[in-house]
Design an enzyme around this catalytic site. Sequence first.
Site, mmCIF file in Angstrom:
data_model
loop_
_atom_site.group_PDB
_atom_site.id
_atom_site.type_symbol
_atom_site.label_atom_id
_atom_site.label_comp_id
_atom_site.label_asym_id
_atom_site.label_seq_id
_atom_site.Cartn_x
_atom_site.Cartn_y
_atom_site.Cartn_z
ATOM 1 N N ARG A 121 0.810 -1.239 0.000
ATOM 2 C CA ARG A 121 0.000 0.000 0.000
ATOM 3 C C ARG A 121 0.840 1.285 0.000
ATOM 4 N NH1 ARG A 121 -3.566 -3.160 3.247
ATOM 5 N NH2 ARG A 121 -5.185 -3.901 1.831
ATOM 6 N N LYS A 143 3.814 11.289 -11.939
ATOM 7 C CA LYS A 143 2.996 10.373 -12.748
ATOM 8 C C LYS A 143 3.745 9.048 -12.864
ATOM 9 C CE LYS A 143 0.181 13.289 -15.703
ATOM 10 N NZ LYS A 143 -0.056 13.762 -17.090
ATOM 11 N N GLU A 185 10.953 17.005 -25.144
ATOM 12 C CA GLU A 185 10.207 17.447 -23.947
ATOM 13 C C GLU A 185 10.693 18.827 -23.485
ATOM 14 O OE1 GLU A 185 7.505 16.165 -22.864
ATOM 15 O OE2 GLU A 185 7.532 14.053 -23.435
ATOM 16 N N LYS A 227 8.305 22.748 -15.081
ATOM 17 C CA LYS A 227 7.387 21.667 -14.715
ATOM 18 C C LYS A 227 6.913 21.827 -13.263
ATOM 19 C CE LYS A 227 6.065 16.999 -15.078
ATOM 20 N NZ LYS A 227 6.176 15.700 -15.696
ATOM 21 N N GLU A 237 -3.638 16.994 -12.094
ATOM 22 C CA GLU A 237 -4.109 17.270 -13.458
ATOM 23 C C GLU A 237 -5.614 17.448 -13.567
ATOM 24 O OE1 GLU A 237 -1.796 15.515 -16.763
ATOM 25 O OE2 GLU A 237 -3.753 14.972 -17.547
ATOM 26 N N ARG A 241 -2.418 21.440 -15.407
ATOM 27 C CA ARG A 241 -1.333 20.492 -15.683
ATOM 28 C C ARG A 241 -1.452 19.904 -17.093
ATOM 29 N NH1 ARG A 241 1.500 15.937 -11.850
ATOM 30 N NH2 ARG A 241 2.756 15.033 -13.515
ATOM 31 N N ASN A 245 0.802 18.261 -21.524
ATOM 32 C CA ASN A 245 0.497 17.261 -22.551
ATOM 33 C C ASN A 245 0.477 17.865 -23.952
ATOM 34 O OD1 ASN A 245 -0.005 14.817 -20.974
ATOM 35 N ND2 ASN A 245 -1.540 16.108 -20.012
ATOM 36 N N HIS A 248 0.949 15.755 -27.007
ATOM 37 C CA HIS A 248 0.878 14.355 -26.579
ATOM 38 C C HIS A 248 -0.390 13.638 -27.049
ATOM 39 C CE1 HIS A 248 4.388 15.369 -24.271
ATOM 40 N NE2 HIS A 248 4.449 14.182 -23.705
ATOM 41 N N HIS A 252 0.967 10.440 -28.280
ATOM 42 C CA HIS A 252 0.742 9.133 -27.644
ATOM 43 C C HIS A 252 0.061 8.176 -28.607
ATOM 44 C CE1 HIS A 252 0.925 10.188 -23.061
ATOM 45 N NE2 HIS A 252 2.094 9.923 -23.577
ATOM 46 N N HIS A 264 9.325 7.848 -27.614
ATOM 47 C CA HIS A 264 8.335 8.788 -27.097
ATOM 48 C C HIS A 264 8.564 10.199 -27.668
ATOM 49 C CE1 HIS A 264 5.520 10.629 -24.344
ATOM 50 N NE2 HIS A 264 6.460 11.449 -23.911
HETATM 51 N N1 GLY Z 1 4.250 14.361 -18.672
HETATM 52 C C1 GLY Z 1 3.182 15.207 -18.384
HETATM 53 C C2 GLY Z 1 2.920 15.382 -16.938
HETATM 54 O O1 GLY Z 1 3.732 14.999 -16.120
HETATM 55 O O2 GLY Z 1 1.879 15.887 -16.567
#
Ligand code: GLY
Length: 369
Positions: A121, A143, A185, A227, A237, A241, A245, A248, A252, A264
Amino acid sequence: MQKIEVKIPSCPKNSYTIAVGDEFLPAVLGQIKKLLPGKELFLITDANIAKTKHLKKLTGLCNLYRYVITPAGEKSKNINTVTKIVEQMEKKALGRDCAVIALGGGTVGDIAGFVAAIYKRGVPVVQIPTTTVAQADSAIGGKTGVDSSISKNAFGVFKNPTAVYIDVSTLKTLDDKQFNAGLVESIKHALIADKDYFDYLQKNLSGILARKSQPLEYIAVKNCRIKASVVENDPYEKNKRRILNYGHTIGHTVESASNYKLLHGQAVAIGIIAANIIEQKLGLGGEERLASLKKLFGRLDISLKVPKSITKRQILDIISRDKKAVQKWPRFVLLEKTGKVLCKNGQFALQVERKIVEETIDILLNRNL
Ligand code: GLY
């Protein structure tokens, strides 16, 4: 060494520090032990890193429990790998008083963070990113997750690290393709938040590609600051946030449609071009920026050609499953101008008419970008 604090006002105990420097890996284990006194440490790395000197530099004479992900790369980022790691930790009788250390690129960090989030947990995780993509993005912000056979990061959870250590010297062993793709990025951060940074990247690309320590540290710090300022305000998010993306949504999609043959960063470069095409179709301008981006991606030797095996139907199918989709249609982050994301009615991820998205996909599939 420079330090960047990531404060999480909604949950101050989840705040953490990112240390950025050059050639400081040998000091990191001592710092982790001070930060997490009494914890048994479990190291997760991959077959690529196990071949380099970074592992030895980090562990020194210490024989840490470890798991080496084999093969390295996105193909191992699945729930089977997570099961194997968890069972390995159980075999070592590790309890909740252990902590996970992730040494590697985005795949290692995402898997290790996910394992740490679910093991008994939840146990702490320390991220030590060694690739351009992980140092700029994936190791920061919490993330974590793994892919399903259908889509990227389908299993996932937010798990803030206890600390992040970015030693830019680790980038010197990366192959050119990985190194260059990860820089996308950094370009994304510049596009969404800082025009001067975009200019810096264009002007200083030669030094970055020569892997000189000074520009590598500069961009690492810039990326972390950008960031951090986003995730501090919206760690889970809910809205802002989403700007991280940028590029993306389509990125993606083509990454997963290529069955991860596209790196990526390469997929995100295609996604950034797609976003720029959509911006122009919506009358937001940016013709000059699109030309600069094509040139920049060219200098990085990143092909913008979508693999021939990928069809429009496949793209439309995957895109409908996007995490940010509403009624099976994705939302797009778009630029108002270089360094500023378009925000409408307080929202940063916007609906775009299907016709415009389909026309953009047609342009990508014409493959003459
Ligand atoms: N890679 C996008 C984020 O961390 O929100």
